[in-house]
Design an enzyme around this catalytic site. Structure first.
Site, mmCIF file in Angstrom:
data_model
loop_
_atom_site.group_PDB
_atom_site.id
_atom_site.type_symbol
_atom_site.label_atom_id
_atom_site.label_comp_id
_atom_site.label_asym_id
_atom_site.label_seq_id
_atom_site.Cartn_x
_atom_site.Cartn_y
_atom_site.Cartn_z
ATOM 1 N N HIS A 1 32.904 -7.925 16.681
ATOM 2 C CA HIS A 1 34.342 -7.806 16.402
ATOM 3 C C HIS A 1 35.168 -8.748 17.276
ATOM 4 C CE1 HIS A 1 35.703 -5.132 19.778
ATOM 5 N NE2 HIS A 1 34.514 -4.565 19.693
ATOM 6 N N ASP B 1 34.652 -8.012 25.332
ATOM 7 C CA ASP B 1 34.503 -6.938 24.339
ATOM 8 C C ASP B 1 35.439 -7.242 23.194
ATOM 9 O OD1 ASP B 1 34.358 -4.658 22.853
ATOM 10 O OD2 ASP B 1 35.064 -3.306 24.406
ATOM 11 N N GLU C 1 38.191 -3.170 15.277
ATOM 12 C CA GLU C 1 37.131 -2.270 15.744
ATOM 13 C C GLU C 1 37.655 -1.287 16.778
ATOM 14 O OE1 GLU C 1 33.698 -0.879 18.209
ATOM 15 O OE2 GLU C 1 35.548 -1.874 18.816
ATOM 16 N N GLU C 2 38.491 -1.789 17.672
ATOM 17 C CA GLU C 2 38.951 -0.969 18.806
ATOM 18 C C GLU C 2 39.837 0.197 18.380
ATOM 19 O OE1 GLU C 2 37.856 -1.192 21.752
ATOM 20 O OE2 GLU C 2 37.100 -3.218 22.031
ATOM 21 N N HIS D 1 36.989 -3.166 29.246
ATOM 22 C CA HIS D 1 38.412 -2.895 28.983
ATOM 23 C C HIS D 1 39.305 -3.162 30.205
ATOM 24 C CE1 HIS D 1 38.149 -0.483 24.965
ATOM 25 N NE2 HIS D 1 37.362 -1.544 24.997
HETATM 26 ZN ZN LIG Z 1 33.677 -3.500 21.392
#
Ligand SMILES: [Zn+2]
Length: 356
Positions: free
Chosen positions: A66, A178, A212-213, A322
Site C-alpha cells: 500500500h 509503512d 490501507e491505513e 507510525h
Molecule cells: Zn501498512
C-alpha cells in the site's frame, strides 16, 4: 542497492500520500514501473502493473503493497487562524507537538508547526499526560481566520516534515516506510520479472494499493478487480530489536536479517511452504512470525475476496512504526524482492494450494 532503485525509493517516501490523497506517490509508481509492464489505474486510485506469462491455464498472481501513509487532515480554522486537525490512520498524539508539518493545499505545500504550551506554564499533572489530538493545533503564521482560509481549505491533508536519512550500515530512516517499502518491493519485482529471459508460468499483477491505513479499502477493491488465484502482500512488521519492544509480542525479528514470513490462518500453508523452501534453496535468510488471526494487512481482504485466494505475507522488519522516523534495512527490501521473484518461478499450478 542499485542507484536508480534507491533514488525511486527516496522520491516515493518524500511524496505526500496520506490515505485518500495518494496520487503524488502513485504517479511516481506509475512512472517507475511503466518501462517494465502494462500500467493501469482505477477509480479508487489503485495502480496496477501487469506482466502476462505463458502456459495453458496459468494462475493469476497478485502482489500488493500500500502506498498510503498516515497523516493529518484539517478540520477547523479558528478565529485567530490556527488549524485544528484529525488523524488519518493511527497517529500517536505523543509525537505530534513541536513538529514541522506540510499542508497540501490546492496551491502546493504550505509549511506549519504544531504548537504546544511551554513546559513552564504546565501543571505537574499535565506534564505527565498526553495532549489529545483534538486539542492540538497547527500554526501557519496567519494573522487571522480570513488569511488562513485564503491559503488552506478544510479537508486539506497534512504530512510530517521528514527527510530520508541514512544511518549506519544500510539502515535508513524516513516517514512512510509503512508501506512504501512494500510498494517499492512490488515495483522492484515487476522490474526484475520483466528482465527475466523466460516468461513466468503465470500472469503477474503488481498493485500499489490505497487507503490501507483506514480499513484495507484499496486492497479490497483491487483484489476484486484482479481476481487472483494466488496473492502475496508485502507489508512492514514490527522489529523487536529496539530496546522498548517485547520479543514475546512479535517474536525475534531484527533489521538486516531478511524478510519475514508470517504463519497463521491468514496464510495459505502451501504458499508459505513454497516461499520458505524457495528461501532455503536460494539461500535467502528469512525470519518467521506467527499471527493466529486475520492480519491487519491487505492480505486479510485479499484472502477472503470472492471465493477465497491462496495468500501469503512477505514482511519487512521495521523499527518505530507510525513515527516520522521509521527505520528499515535496505538489504531486507532487496532480499524480499529476490525471494518473491524466485518463488514466482516455482508457481505454475493454481490448484496446488488447495489444502488436502
Ligand atoms: Zn501498512
Amino acid at each position: 542497492m542499485r542507484k536508480d532503485s534507491l533514488a525511486f525509493l527516496e522520491k516515493l517516501l518524500i511524496a505526500p500520500s496520506p490515505s485518500g490523497y495518494e496520487q503524488p506517490a502513485q504517479r511516481l509508481f506509475r512512472e517507475y514501473v511503466a518501462p517494465y509492464c502494462q500500467v493501469s489505474s482505477d477509480v479508487m486510485g489503485n495502480v496496477y502493473g501487469f506482466i502476462p506469462g505463458q502456459g495453458k491455464d496459468r494462475p493469476r498472481v497478485m502482489l500488493v503493497g500500500h502506498s498510503d501513509e498516515i497523516g493529518l487532515q484539517i478540520k477547523y480554522i479558528d478565529d485567530k487562524g490556527f488549524l485544528y486537525f484529525a488523524a488519518i490512520g493511527g497517529v500517536d498524539a505523543h509525537l505530534t507537538p513541536g513538529k514541522v508539518v506540510h499542508i497540501h493545499t490546492a496551491e502546493g505545500a504550505l509549511p506549519g508547526v504544531i504548537g504546544k504550551r511551554p513546559i513552564h506554564l504546565m501543571d505537574a499533572k499535565d506534564r505527565e499526560t498526553v495532549v489529545k489530538l483534538e486539542a492540538q493545533y497547527i500554526d501557519i503564521g496567519a494573522r487571522d481566520k480570513k488569511e488562513a482560509q485564503k491559503l488552506v481549505r478544510v479537508g486539506d491533508c497534512v504530512t510530517f516534515d521528514s527527510s530520508f536519512i541514512r544511518l549506519q550500515g544500510d539502515l535508513v530512516a524516513s516517514r512512510g516506510f509503512d508501506d512504501k517499502a512494500g510498494t517499492f518491493v512490488v515495483a522492484e519485482v515487476l522490474r526484475l520479472v520483466s528482465q527475466e529471459k523466460k516468461k513466468m508460468p503465470l500472469d503477474l499483477y503488481g498493485v500499489s494499493s490505497v487507503q490501507e491505513e483506514i480499513g484495507l479499502r484499496g486492497g479490497t477493491t483491487s483484489s476484486y478487480t484482479v481476481n487472483p488465484d494466488i496473492g502475496i502482500c508485502v507489508e512492514v512488521d514490527f522489529a523487536t530489536d529496539q530496546p522498548d519492544v517485547e520479543r514475546k509480542h512479535n517474536g525475534e525479528v531484527a533489521l538486516g536479517k531478511g524478510p519475514i514470513l508470517t504463519r497463521g490462518a491468514n496464510i495459505n500453508h502451501g504458499l508459505f511452504e513454497l516461499l520458505y523452501t524457495t528461501a532455503q534453496e536460494d539461500k535467502i535468510a528469512v525470519q518467521l512470525t506467527a499471527n493466529p488471526r486475520a492480519t491487519g494487512t491487505d492480505a486479510n481482504v485479499m484472502q477472503i475476496s470472492r471465493g477465497g485466494v491462496a495468500t501469503a505475507l512477505v514482511k519487512l522488519p521495521l523499527r518505530y512504526m507510525h513515527t516520522p522516523v521509521e527505520v528499515v534495512s535496505l538489504s531486507d527490501l532487496e532480499q524480499a524482492a529476490k525471494l518473491i521473484v524466485a518463488a514466482l518461478k516455482r508457481m505454475g499450478d493454481k490448484n496446488e494450494f488447495i489444502p488436502q
